[in-house]
Write a protein that holds these residues in place. Structure first.
Motif, short mmCIF file in Angstrom:
data_model
loop_
_atom_site.label_atom_id
_atom_site.label_comp_id
_atom_site.label_asym_id
_atom_site.label_seq_id
_atom_site.Cartn_x
_atom_site.Cartn_y
_atom_site.Cartn_z
N ALA A 267 0.85 -1.19 0.00
CA ALA A 267 0.00 0.00 0.00
C ALA A 267 0.88 1.24 0.00
O ALA A 267 1.78 1.37 0.83
N VAL A 271 -2.75 7.06 1.76
CA VAL A 271 -3.52 6.15 2.62
C VAL A 271 -3.02 6.33 4.05
O VAL A 271 -1.98 6.95 4.30
N GLN A 272 -3.76 5.77 4.99
CA GLN A 272 -3.41 5.97 6.39
C GLN A 272 -2.11 5.27 6.76
O GLN A 272 -1.38 5.72 7.64
N LEU A 290 -8.36 -2.00 1.60
CA LEU A 290 -8.42 -0.60 2.02
C LEU A 290 -8.70 -0.51 3.52
O LEU A 290 -8.15 0.36 4.22
N LEU A 296 -8.52 5.69 3.17
CA LEU A 296 -7.88 6.81 2.51
C LEU A 296 -7.71 7.98 3.48
O LEU A 296 -8.48 8.11 4.43
N SER A 301 -6.17 12.40 -0.11
CA SER A 301 -6.45 11.40 -1.15
C SER A 301 -7.40 11.93 -2.21
O SER A 301 -8.25 12.77 -1.97
N VAL A 306 -7.87 5.68 -7.08
CA VAL A 306 -7.46 4.46 -6.39
C VAL A 306 -7.00 3.47 -7.46
O VAL A 306 -7.78 3.11 -8.35
N VAL A 363 -2.92 5.09 -3.93
CA VAL A 363 -3.94 6.15 -3.94
C VAL A 363 -3.23 7.47 -4.19
O VAL A 363 -2.33 7.86 -3.43
#
Length: 392
Positions: A267, A271-272, A290, A296, A301, A306, A363
């Motif tokens: 990832a 994103v987090q 996700l 996100l 984002s 995506v 993302v």
């Protein structure tokens, strides 16, 4: 009361702002390519032009799911039980023959002494024999009998036919004691790599795995590769266990390879949590992927950007794209799937789209997100400068 004059900070502040602006041009870059850059990759006149950009919708997700189903063990290798193993060269055979009373040819019991009761059937158990290179065994009073490529029942009938007229109502039983030809080879991450003989019962994939002592790794980190002739397919062991139809019957000379292969995706972007994320062999949807990275980032984002980067099989692509795609040496195509989460339907597509091992989930940043970060930093700097000036 004497007031301290307000410091003249205009020129220094402008200089500082100018310097910070120039620095911002290089220090406030995005975390990766923008949505526009990725969409342009499929048409640019550079090496990236070999990349296919595919908008992810229900038909695309369904086509990928259909390809996975077509390559499952049940579809490729079938669920038809095989007949009893045939006798082949090198197999060990046991033959026992009976004669109804009054015995004429086999006038002795199995203990090699005359029968005390002439009205009791007599039997003879021959020493176990290996099928020779000509595919035959020797039977007293019947001669050499061709057994290779035949079932025990067929050999029994021929022995009885040859003894008829010599023995009184002869009967025979032929047993395959040691099967050297109808075997399955299992190797890899198992307790005991070995050749497992097949029986008339019809062993299935999990039967052979159990006879080898089972996998040495966790079930959700193991894949099974089944090779039959020139065809080979791979499935997660967890998927085989959860779906009984994938526990297919095996045939002679099949090769089962147990592989320790933890699944994961990467990832990146807005994103987090940027990380390599492991997942179970049973599968993971894009929506679940996700969720595992915290979703996100609201402040950065682009919900229309995506992307899933993947080397895709040609069979998963629409025919019009597959015809002109540039494949790698192993027959796969670099594809970027784009999902638009600004539409409610995108959430349903995310649930249908299955992640694969080594996928990259990216993302992109929203247009203007980096400019907002720059303005916020600039504002913070300006306020700090004013605060310092006021304290002087």
């Amino acid at each position: 009361m004497t007031h301290r004059p307000f410091p003249r900070l205009g020129a220094p502040l402008l200089l500082a702002v100018g310097a910070l602006t120039l620095a911002g041009c290089s220090s406030f870059g995005a975390a990766g390519p923008s949505t526009r850059d990725i969409r342009a990759a499929g048409t640019a006149h550079d090496p990236a032009s070999d990349i296919l950009i595919v908008d992810l919708d229900r038909p695309v997700a369904g086509r990928i799911a259909d390809l996975t189903e077509r390559r499952s063990f049940a579809n490729v290798f079938g669920d038809t039980l095989v007949a009893a193993p045939l006798i082949e060269r090198g197999d060990l055979i046991a033959v026992t023959m009976w004669e109804a009373p009054p015995a004429v040819l086999f006038g002795t019991s199995g203990s090699s002494r005359p029968s005390e009761d002439p009205m009791v059937a007599s039997s003879t158990s021959l020493p176990e024999q290996r099928v020779d290179e000509d595919g035959a065994i020797a039977i007293p009073f019947a001669g050499r009998v061709q057994v290779a490529g035949r079932t025990p029942a067929q050999v029994q009938r021929e022995i009885v036919a040859r003894l008829r007229g010599k023995a009184n109502d002869p009967q025979a039983i032929v047993r395959l004691v040691d099967n050297q030809s109808s075997n399955v080879t299992i190797l890899g991450e198992v307790a005991n790599s070995r050749r497992v003989p097949l029986s008339a019962r019809g062993e299935r994939l999990l039967d052979i795995l159990a006879q080898a002592g089972g996998p040495t790794e966790d079930v959700d980190k193991v894949t099974i590769r089944l090779t039959r002739g020139t065809r080979a397919e791979t499935m997660p062991l967890e998927a085989v266990i959860l779906d009984p139809t994938q526990n297919v019957p095996l045939r002679a000379d099949d090769v089962v390879t147990v592989i320790h292969q933890p699944y994961s995706f990467i990832a990146l972007g807005a994103v987090q949590r940027n990380a390599e994320v492991p997942f179970e062999g049973g599968g993971l949807s894009l929506a679940q992927a996700l969720g595992r990275i915290g979703g996100l980032r609201d402040d950065r984002s682009d919900v229309r950007g995506v992307f899933v980067f993947r080397f895709e099989d040609l069979g998963a692509l629409p025919p019009e794209l597959a015809a002109s795609a540039s494949a790698t040496r192993d027959g796969r195509v670099p594809v970027i799937y784009r999902l638009d989460l600004s539409q409610p339907a995108g959430l349903f597509v995310a649930q249908d789209f299955a992640m694969r091992d080594d996928d990259v989930l990216y993302v992109s940043s929203a247009p203007g997100a980096d400019l907002q970060r720059f303005i916020a930093t600039l504002t913070s700097f300006a306020l700090s400068s004013i605060a310092i000036g006021n304290s002087l």
